[in-house]
Design a protein around this motif. Sequence first.
Motif, PDB file in Angstrom:
ATOM      1  N   ASP A 325       4.928  -8.199   0.229  1.00 22.60           N
ATOM      2  CA  ASP A 325       4.365  -6.860   0.115  1.00 22.60           C
ATOM      3  C   ASP A 325       2.976  -6.931  -0.502  1.00 22.60           C
ATOM      4  OD1 ASP A 325       6.701  -5.851   1.153  1.00 22.60           O
ATOM      5  OD2 ASP A 325       7.558  -5.322  -0.804  1.00 22.60           O
ATOM      6  N   ALA A 326       2.126  -5.987  -0.120  1.00 24.45           N
ATOM      7  CA  ALA A 326       0.761  -5.954  -0.657  1.00 24.45           C
ATOM      8  C   ALA A 326       0.271  -4.518  -0.658  1.00 24.45           C
ATOM      9  CB  ALA A 326      -0.168  -6.835   0.178  1.00 24.45           C
ATOM     10  N   ASP A 327      -0.666  -4.241  -1.541  1.00 25.68           N
ATOM     11  CA  ASP A 327      -1.338  -2.938  -1.550  1.00 25.68           C
ATOM     12  C   ASP A 327      -2.719  -3.107  -0.937  1.00 25.68           C
ATOM     13  OD1 ASP A 327       0.781  -1.621  -2.747  1.00 25.68           O
ATOM     14  OD2 ASP A 327       0.060  -2.055  -4.780  1.00 25.68           O
ATOM     15  N   LEU A 328      -3.182  -2.049  -0.290  1.00 24.53           N
ATOM     16  CA  LEU A 328      -4.463  -2.126   0.410  1.00 24.53           C
ATOM     17  C   LEU A 328      -5.329  -0.927   0.061  1.00 24.53           C
ATOM     18  CD1 LEU A 328      -6.277  -3.438   2.624  1.00 24.53           C
ATOM     19  CD2 LEU A 328      -5.075  -1.984   4.279  1.00 24.53           C
ATOM     20  N   SER A 329      -6.548  -1.207  -0.360  1.00 25.54           N
ATOM     21  CA  SER A 329      -7.568  -0.175  -0.532  1.00 25.54           C
ATOM     22  C   SER A 329      -8.644  -0.433   0.518  1.00 25.54           C
ATOM     23  CB  SER A 329      -8.180  -0.223  -1.936  1.00 25.54           C
ATOM     24  OG  SER A 329      -7.209   0.077  -2.920  1.00 25.54           O
ATOM     25  N   ILE A 330      -8.831   0.505   1.407  1.00 23.89           N
ATOM     26  CA  ILE A 330      -9.732   0.301   2.537  1.00 23.89           C
ATOM     27  C   ILE A 330     -11.165   0.620   2.132  1.00 23.89           C
ATOM     28  CG2 ILE A 330     -10.307   1.048   4.875  1.00 23.89           C
ATOM     29  CD1 ILE A 330      -7.350   1.628   5.303  1.00 23.89           C
ATOM     30  N   HIS A 331     -12.043  -0.335   2.368  1.00 19.73           N
ATOM     31  CA  HIS A 331     -13.462  -0.161   2.084  1.00 19.73           C
ATOM     32  C   HIS A 331     -14.193   0.145   3.393  1.00 19.73           C
ATOM     33  CE1 HIS A 331     -12.513  -1.748  -1.852  1.00 19.73           C
ATOM     34  NE2 HIS A 331     -11.989  -2.828  -1.285  1.00 19.73           N
ATOM     35  N   GLY A 332     -15.473   0.338   3.311  1.00 19.41           N
ATOM     36  CA  GLY A 332     -16.241   0.623   4.513  1.00 19.41           C
ATOM     37  C   GLY A 332     -16.526   2.102   4.651  1.00 19.41           C
ATOM     38  N   ARG A 333     -17.041   2.477   5.838  1.00 17.93           N
ATOM     39  CA  ARG A 333     -17.479   3.852   6.084  1.00 17.93           C
ATOM     40  C   ARG A 333     -16.607   4.452   7.180  1.00 17.93           C
ATOM     41  NH1 ARG A 333     -23.177   1.689   7.695  1.00 17.93           N
ATOM     42  NH2 ARG A 333     -21.712   0.217   8.621  1.00 17.93           N
ATOM     43  N   HIS A 334     -15.928   5.545   6.862  1.00 19.38           N
ATOM     44  CA  HIS A 334     -14.976   6.116   7.796  1.00 19.38           C
ATOM     45  C   HIS A 334     -15.074   7.638   7.789  1.00 19.38           C
ATOM     46  CE1 HIS A 334     -13.194   2.123   8.058  1.00 19.38           C
ATOM     47  NE2 HIS A 334     -13.218   2.090   6.732  1.00 19.38           N
ATOM     48  N   ASP A 335     -14.716   8.242   8.915  1.00 18.50           N
ATOM     49  CA  ASP A 335     -14.717   9.698   9.031  1.00 18.50           C
ATOM     50  C   ASP A 335     -13.541  10.283   8.261  1.00 18.50           C
ATOM     51  OD1 ASP A 335     -16.615  10.546  11.616  1.00 18.50           O
ATOM     52  OD2 ASP A 335     -15.803   8.520  11.771  1.00 18.50           O
ATOM     53  N   PRO A 336     -13.756  11.274   7.403  1.00 17.47           N
ATOM     54  CA  PRO A 336     -12.620  11.968   6.800  1.00 17.47           C
ATOM     55  C   PRO A 336     -11.876  12.815   7.827  1.00 17.47           C
ATOM     56  CG  PRO A 336     -14.665  13.037   6.171  1.00 17.47           C
ATOM     57  CD  PRO A 336     -15.035  11.777   6.891  1.00 17.47           C
ATOM     58  N   CYS A 337     -12.528  13.086   8.950  1.00 15.77           N
ATOM     59  CA  CYS A 337     -11.901  13.797  10.062  1.00 15.77           C
ATOM     60  C   CYS A 337     -12.683  13.462  11.329  1.00 15.77           C
ATOM     61  CB  CYS A 337     -11.919  15.310   9.820  1.00 15.77           C
ATOM     62  SG  CYS A 337     -11.186  16.285  11.155  1.00 15.77           S
ATOM     63  N   ILE A 338     -11.999  12.972  12.329  1.00 22.05           N
ATOM     64  CA  ILE A 338     -12.697  12.589  13.564  1.00 22.05           C
ATOM     65  C   ILE A 338     -12.664  13.687  14.614  1.00 22.05           C
ATOM     66  CG2 ILE A 338     -12.363  10.121  13.224  1.00 22.05           C
ATOM     67  CD1 ILE A 338     -10.036  10.232  15.126  1.00 22.05           C
ATOM     68  N   VAL A 339     -11.998  14.810  14.305  1.00 23.37           N
ATOM     69  CA  VAL A 339     -11.833  15.872  15.297  1.00 23.37           C
ATOM     70  C   VAL A 339     -13.170  16.413  15.810  1.00 23.37           C
ATOM     71  CG1 VAL A 339     -10.799  18.122  15.764  1.00 23.37           C
ATOM     72  CG2 VAL A 339      -9.578  16.463  14.342  1.00 23.37           C
ATOM     73  N   PRO A 340     -14.148  16.744  14.942  1.00 21.67           N
ATOM     74  CA  PRO A 340     -15.404  17.298  15.471  1.00 21.67           C
ATOM     75  C   PRO A 340     -16.103  16.370  16.469  1.00 21.67           C
ATOM     76  CG  PRO A 340     -15.263  17.669  13.108  1.00 21.67           C
ATOM     77  CD  PRO A 340     -14.141  16.738  13.458  1.00 21.67           C
ATOM     78  N   ARG A 341     -16.111  15.071  16.160  1.00 18.49           N
ATOM     79  CA  ARG A 341     -16.784  14.132  17.057  1.00 18.49           C
ATOM     80  C   ARG A 341     -15.988  13.864  18.325  1.00 18.49           C
ATOM     81  NH1 ARG A 341     -17.552   8.955  14.058  1.00 18.49           N
ATOM     82  NH2 ARG A 341     -18.684   8.380  15.940  1.00 18.49           N
ATOM     83  N   ALA A 342     -14.701  14.227  18.334  1.00 24.66           N
ATOM     84  CA  ALA A 342     -13.866  14.009  19.518  1.00 24.66           C
ATOM     85  C   ALA A 342     -13.982  15.137  20.532  1.00 24.66           C
ATOM     86  CB  ALA A 342     -12.401  13.826  19.109  1.00 24.66           C
ATOM     87  N   VAL A 343     -14.627  16.251  20.171  1.00 25.46           N
ATOM     88  CA  VAL A 343     -14.761  17.376  21.101  1.00 25.46           C
ATOM     89  C   VAL A 343     -15.517  16.973  22.369  1.00 25.46           C
ATOM     90  CG1 VAL A 343     -15.814  19.654  21.419  1.00 25.46           C
ATOM     91  CG2 VAL A 343     -14.432  19.175  19.383  1.00 25.46           C
TER      92      VAL A 343
END
Length: 378
Positions: A325-343
């Motif tokens: 088992d392991a814990d993961l903290s994701i780094h980098g640059r990500h969308d808090p919501c991809i819905v607007p860009r998916a239109v």
Amino acid sequence: MASVYGTSITLSIFGQSHSPAIGFSLDGVPAGIAIDTEQVQQLLDRRAPGRSRTATARRETDTVEFIAGLTDGHTNGAPIAGIIRNGDTRSRDYDELRRIPRPGHADYPAYVKYRGYHDVAGGGHFSGRLTAPLCAAGAIACQALESRGIRIVAHISSLGTEPILDMPLDPLHLNPSQATLIRANALPCVSTAAASAMHDAILGAKAEQDSIGGVIECAAYGMPAGIGDPMFDGIENRIAQIAFGIPAVKGVEFGAGFQAARMLGSQNNDPYRVSDGEVAVQSNNAGGILGGITTAAPIIWRMAVKPTPSIARTQASIDLEHMSDADLSIHGRHDPCIVPRAVPVAEAACALALMDALLTDEGAAAFTGITTANDQKD
């Protein structure tokens, strides 16, 4: 990888999120269709990252370079090919993900299927980045459809865990003011108030190191009746197949969709009347499709987009190297919501599906008025 779509047109998408470039090939498009490359770029710009606080900070110009298939502003009959170069990549942010898969991402099943040889940087070939070439190809289809008087419009229908609702698109007729408002608002919504509330909800999720999803509604106005097929090549089938090729899409419905299961037949059926010598429906619960075939009413469909799985909160995962088992903290640059860009991606996907169906039923004359040798023999 099955990264190919279409029957009469063939779309192939290639590349990875952090590869030198991504791109597409679109085969089967008839010669002679006028293409404005600036309009293609405008659709890509609507999808591009780094344009607002609600999107990832990764900045890409998303400039498409057409390398084949267009001559003097028209399709020339050869496969249309375009590439989009990647520039703002940080592959080091993904170093540990080969052994610690991200919950909600394809990391673990890809690890099993490709025996660890897959590209994990930025999600590799599973990344939403691959919707950029989809948009470039779809923008070509949009222009071809517009030459037939077919217009595609999409917006955020709802967003968030306690859904913020936008006004629905007109189910019977194109309302130009709705399309204008969608482009003018801060987020692609008909209602300015809904766009503002959605904007705040996305930033709220971002502040909590979390993400949210939503539903996109898409309408195609002007499709003629009689296009499509029953069973496995219907209009719903074609749209659903390409829609599920968009990362993060987890559901697709047409017309009243799942709500139809809670209606009576007398409520769900769309009555017919004759209007100005034409057959017209009085409602559009069918979403413009019956038996897989268009009815001439607007095609109305929606796709559910899940919350972005890459979140800054610590999540439970596993270490594949040590099988622990392991814990993961994701780094980098990500969308808090991809819905607007998916239109715009929904619009592109819909256009490609409808262009494919029209070419299957009507051949090249569907877009160019060309009479082929085979047509003459018939």
